[in-house]
Design an enzyme around this catalytic site. Structure first.
Site, PDB file in Angstrom:
ATOM      1  N   ARG A   1       0.834  -1.203   0.000  1.00 39.34           N
ATOM      2  CA  ARG A   1       0.000   0.000   0.000  1.00 39.34           C
ATOM      3  C   ARG A   1       0.870   1.255   0.000  1.00 39.34           C
ATOM      4  O   ARG A   1       2.020   1.227   0.405  1.00 39.34           O
ATOM      5  CB  ARG A   1      -0.896   0.020   1.239  1.00 39.34           C
ATOM      6  CG  ARG A   1      -1.972  -1.036   1.251  1.00 39.34           C
ATOM      7  CD  ARG A   1      -2.770  -0.994   2.536  1.00 39.34           C
ATOM      8  NE  ARG A   1      -1.913  -1.282   3.691  1.00 39.34           N
ATOM      9  CZ  ARG A   1      -2.221  -0.965   4.941  1.00 39.34           C
ATOM     10  NH1 ARG A   1      -3.330  -0.324   5.213  1.00 39.34           N
ATOM     11  NH2 ARG A   1      -1.405  -1.280   5.933  1.00 39.34           N
TER      12      ARG A   1
ATOM     13  N   LYS B   1       2.598   7.055  13.611  1.00 40.58           N
ATOM     14  CA  LYS B   1       3.002   5.742  13.105  1.00 40.58           C
ATOM     15  C   LYS B   1       4.245   5.797  12.216  1.00 40.58           C
ATOM     16  O   LYS B   1       5.004   4.844  12.112  1.00 40.58           O
ATOM     17  CB  LYS B   1       1.829   5.110  12.334  1.00 40.58           C
ATOM     18  CG  LYS B   1       2.061   3.664  11.922  1.00 40.58           C
ATOM     19  CD  LYS B   1       0.792   3.092  11.299  1.00 40.58           C
ATOM     20  CE  LYS B   1       0.989   1.652  10.871  1.00 40.58           C
ATOM     21  NZ  LYS B   1       1.871   1.525   9.703  1.00 40.58           N
TER      22      LYS B   1
ATOM     23  N   PHE C   1      -2.581  -3.958   9.556  1.00 39.47           N
ATOM     24  CA  PHE C   1      -2.750  -4.323  10.959  1.00 39.47           C
ATOM     25  C   PHE C   1      -2.772  -5.845  11.153  1.00 39.47           C
ATOM     26  O   PHE C   1      -2.142  -6.574  10.400  1.00 39.47           O
ATOM     27  CB  PHE C   1      -3.981  -3.650  11.551  1.00 39.47           C
ATOM     28  CG  PHE C   1      -3.879  -2.142  11.588  1.00 39.47           C
ATOM     29  CD1 PHE C   1      -2.811  -1.522  12.232  1.00 39.47           C
ATOM     30  CD2 PHE C   1      -4.817  -1.339  10.966  1.00 39.47           C
ATOM     31  CE1 PHE C   1      -2.688  -0.133  12.260  1.00 39.47           C
ATOM     32  CE2 PHE C   1      -4.708   0.049  10.991  1.00 39.47           C
ATOM     33  CZ  PHE C   1      -3.651   0.648  11.647  1.00 39.47           C
TER      34      PHE C   1
ATOM     35  N   TRP D   1      15.675  -6.606   9.217  1.00 45.54           N
ATOM     36  CA  TRP D   1      16.026  -5.211   9.494  1.00 45.54           C
ATOM     37  C   TRP D   1      17.543  -5.044   9.447  1.00 45.54           C
ATOM     38  O   TRP D   1      18.063  -4.079   8.883  1.00 45.54           O
ATOM     39  CB  TRP D   1      15.491  -4.777  10.857  1.00 45.54           C
ATOM     40  CG  TRP D   1      15.628  -3.300  11.101  1.00 45.54           C
ATOM     41  CD1 TRP D   1      14.704  -2.329  10.847  1.00 45.54           C
ATOM     42  CD2 TRP D   1      16.776  -2.623  11.638  1.00 45.54           C
ATOM     43  NE1 TRP D   1      15.197  -1.083  11.184  1.00 45.54           N
ATOM     44  CE2 TRP D   1      16.467  -1.233  11.669  1.00 45.54           C
ATOM     45  CE3 TRP D   1      18.031  -3.041  12.087  1.00 45.54           C
ATOM     46  CZ2 TRP D   1      17.358  -0.282  12.141  1.00 45.54           C
ATOM     47  CZ3 TRP D   1      18.936  -2.078  12.555  1.00 45.54           C
ATOM     48  CH2 TRP D   1      18.590  -0.720  12.586  1.00 45.54           C
TER      49      TRP D   1
END
Length: 554
Positions: free
Chosen positions: A93, A104, A300, A408
């Site tokens: 998205r 956020k 989510f 990460w």
């Protein structure tokens, strides 16, 4: 090193090279600068031999302030699949500037698992959000102008349901009065703003299969009711052509790349707690057409984004996932087990076991669809070996493969075992089973979601919602899917009820018909369609120097 520093030091491929690597004809590429482009559809790519691409849906446990890293895992998994020799594309998205400037942050991953150029994607990108905002507010202006110029359709100004939109968190605009200033300034009425990503036009854009379908969906959008209670649509105003024209370029998927040059489509951005939370059907279809493995995500936790992906998006997409990946972290589960954020750095097996109930319910809910499930444990530096071993053993006890991932820090190399587990899972036999039948009533669909996905016991309807159920049944709208607007932090509608609560009731205060998108939104709890900014918004840290170098963006 910070995410933005890693991004700014990366060596990007020119977007034409990314397109060639993905198999996109260069005549179908519309560059927006050197490193991003729109794809002119349809592609009409001939695949020889014809093959069916695998679809991997990435979802997560219930989000907490501890962080889950769902987008980061999605990107790292895509890079790992590419490194394993699989022709891979990622479909994500677009970020909303509301969270980017709010609490956020952005939505381009993190560390060495990012899509780039991250500054562009998190800010104006290719202008899709601006086009949607302009289209939304053009429609609002046309509605008010129609009323002012004689109101041929007999629209009741008190029952106009179409709101204005802005892609930033601004609580002051939730409820406003327009038309003040005298007779030449329009009709005085109460109005309000939604954040752009909550606009029905965003949902319509993400579910449209081509420009004609987009126009037909826009024509169906409900804008209000007449004085005698009849529905009024955009088609009644005969302005669907104008609104579609504003969105003609926004409909085209956006092509970018990861740090490891995996082709990535970033397109559409409905929120999952107030909309259906998935990237566009066109982007996902394009990736499936071009790649052997498409990795996409839903917003989510699985109770929101994944449920809506499976029950709202897949019927339009015409393809169900071959595997569902649930992202979990030790930190998030310990918080679901009762710890506060400042207690998460210490080993606590008891809290982890207690919080595992949250992951267990997400696993059970996704297995309900008949699709193989893999758990991706996003490793944090504070996780201990004992905690990680415990979490993997808990998943094994539930009959689910759980693999550690450290994307990460390591990028695709940190998800090699996860990628192999996903490849194996995609080859497993599965039989997708929808959660509910479209022929069920709205109340039956909601009860099914609440009891089988959330783990609740019943649904309580406010008087307005009960009245709407009867009204919608008369219009035939009860045959549409349900899009639950609910807090993302809990299976219930109480954001403070963590873990895996049982025996709770979901409270539906009202419904919002989204006839163009093709679903009915059920508003629960205190979910707002126009968020507010926090006490210390992320915007406080964002800056730009005299060379144009941005800092503070994450």
């Amino acid at each position: 090193m910070k995410d933005i520093e890693i991004a700014q030091q990366a060596e990007l491929w020119p977007i034409n090279k990314v397109a060639q690597d993905a198999g996109i004809p260069l005549e179908k590429i519309e560059p927006y600068g050197h490193f991003k482009a729109k794809i002119d559809l349809p592609l009409n790519v001939k695949r020889v031999p014809k093959r069916s691409g695998k679809l991997i849906l990435v979802t997560a446990v219930s989000p907490t302030p501890a962080g889950e890293g769902k987008s980061t895992i999605t990107i790292g998994l895509g890079d790992a699949l590419k490194a394993a020799g699989k022709k891979t594309m990622i479909a994500l998205r677009e970020p909303s500037m509301g969270p980017v400037m709010g609490a956020k942050g952005g939505a381009t991953g993190g560390g060495f698992a990012q899509v780039l150029p991250m500054e562009d994607i998190n800010l104006h990108f290719t202008g899709d959000m601006h086009a949607l905002t302009s289209a939304n507010n053009t429609l609002a202006a046309l509605i008010d102008n129609h009323i002012y110029q004689g109101n041929e359709l007999n629209i009741d100004p008190r029952r106009v349901v179409w709101k204005r939109a802005l892609d930033i968190n601004d609580r002051a605009l939730r409820n406003i009065v327009i038309g003040l200033g005298g007779t030449t300034s329009g009709i005085v009425r109460q109005d309000g703003f939604d954040i752009t990503v909550a606009s029905e036009l965003m949902a319509v854009l993400c579910l449209a299969t081509d420009i004609e379908d987009l126009k037909e969906r826009i024509a169906k959008i409900l804008v209000g009711y007449t004085y005698d209670g009849q529905a009024v649509t955009v088609g009644d105003l005969q302005v669907q052509g104008a609104i579609t024209t504003i969105l003609k370029d926004a409909l085209k998927p956006n092509l970018v790349q990861t740090l490891e040059h995996t082709p990535t489509l970033v397109h559409g951005g409905p929120f999952a707690n107030i909309a259906h939370g998935c990237n566009s059907v066109l982007a996902t279809k394009t990736a499936l057409e071009l790649a052997d493995y498409t990795v996409t995500e839903a917003g989510f936790g699985s109770d929101l984004g994944a449920e809506k992906f499976l029950d709202i998006k897949t019927p339009v997409l015409g393809k169900t996932p071959d595997t569902i990946v649930i992202v979990a972290t030790v930190r998030a589960l310990k918080m679901n087990g009762g710890l506060s954020k400042n207690e998460l750095n210490e080993e606590n097996i008891a809290a982890l076991k207690a919080g595992y109930s949250n992951l267990a319910r997400h696993i059970h809910s996704m297995q309900r669809y008949g699709v193989p499930v893999v758990v991706a444990i996003n490793r944090f530096v504070t996780d201990t070996d004992q905690e990680l071993d415990c979490l993997q053993e808990l998943c094994r006890t539930q009959g689910v493969v759980a693999q550690l991932a450290n994307v990460w820090e390591q990028g695709g190399a940190g998800a090699q075992k996860l990628a192999q587990a996903v490849i194996a899972s995609c080859d497993e036999k599965s039989e997708f089973t929808p959660l509910y039948s479209q022929k069920m009533t709205l109340a039956e669909k909601i009860t099914t979601i609440v009891t089988q996905i959330y783990g609740g016991s019943d649904v309580v309807y406010a008087p307005k919602a009960r009245k709407q159920l009867k009204e919608f049944a008369k219009h035939g709208w009860d045959q549409l899917p349900v899009c639950m607007a609910k807090t993302q932090y809990s299976f219930s509608d109480d954001p403070k009820l963590l873990g895996a609560p049982q025996g709770f009731s979901i409270h539906v205060r009202e419904f919002v018909p989204k006839l163009g998108a093709g679903f009915i939104v059920a508003l629960t709890g205190n979910v707002l369609t126009m968020p507010g900014l926090p006490a210390k918004p992320a915007a406080d840290q964002i800056n730009i120097d005299y060379l144009g170098k941005i800092s503070g963006l994450f």
